[in-house]
Design a protein around this motif. Structure first.
Motif, PDB file in Angstrom:
ATOM      1  N   ILE A  18       0.893  -1.155   0.000  1.00 52.83           N
ATOM      2  CA  ILE A  18       0.000   0.000   0.000  1.00 52.83           C
ATOM      3  C   ILE A  18       0.932   1.205   0.000  1.00 52.83           C
ATOM      4  O   ILE A  18       1.852   1.274   0.814  1.00 52.83           O
ATOM      5  N   PHE A  22      -0.778   7.036   2.308  1.00 53.91           N
ATOM      6  CA  PHE A  22      -2.209   6.767   2.364  1.00 53.91           C
ATOM      7  C   PHE A  22      -2.792   7.266   3.685  1.00 53.91           C
ATOM      8  O   PHE A  22      -2.111   7.338   4.693  1.00 53.91           O
ATOM      9  N   ALA A  25      -6.743   2.671   5.095  1.00 54.94           N
ATOM     10  CA  ALA A  25      -6.674   1.452   4.287  1.00 54.94           C
ATOM     11  C   ALA A  25      -7.425   0.335   4.988  1.00 54.94           C
ATOM     12  O   ALA A  25      -7.515   0.293   6.215  1.00 54.94           O
ATOM     13  N   VAL A  71      -7.894  -4.969  -1.318  1.00 50.63           N
ATOM     14  CA  VAL A  71      -7.342  -3.766  -0.699  1.00 50.63           C
ATOM     15  C   VAL A  71      -8.154  -2.543  -1.101  1.00 50.63           C
ATOM     16  O   VAL A  71      -8.482  -2.375  -2.283  1.00 50.63           O
ATOM     17  N   TYR A  73      -7.740   1.647  -0.298  1.00 52.97           N
ATOM     18  CA  TYR A  73      -6.986   2.681   0.403  1.00 52.97           C
ATOM     19  C   TYR A  73      -7.321   4.061  -0.148  1.00 52.97           C
ATOM     20  O   TYR A  73      -7.801   4.195  -1.264  1.00 52.97           O
TER      21      TYR A  73
END
Length: 75
Positions: A18, A22, A25, A71, A73
């Motif tokens: 990631i 970010f 997430a 995922v 994010y």
């Protein structure tokens, strides 16, 4: 820098990360074998989140180990 946050949703079958910076997430192991996220093992069906804390996160790596990681994010 954009004034609006960018949401990314992906499924990964290969190891990755990631990205740096970010703001939030969420990850979920939707495969059949354990996955490692940030050096923590997630069994099949388990999820983990990194909540908004008022500042950006460092990049977080994951190893899919022949499984699938979902995922989401926000950058």
């Amino acid at each position: 820098m954009d004034i609006l946050a960018k949401i990314t949703e992906q499924e990964f079958t290969e190891s990755g990360e990631i990205p740096l910076g970010f703001l939030f997430a969420s990850v979920k192991n939707i495969g059949d074998t354990p996955i490692t996220v940030n050096n923590v093992t997630l069994k099949s069906g388990e999820a983990k989140s990194y909540p908004f804390i008022g500042k950006p996160y460092n990049a977080i790596s994951f190893e899919t180990n022949d499984s699938t990681l979902q995922v989401l994010y926000v950058l």
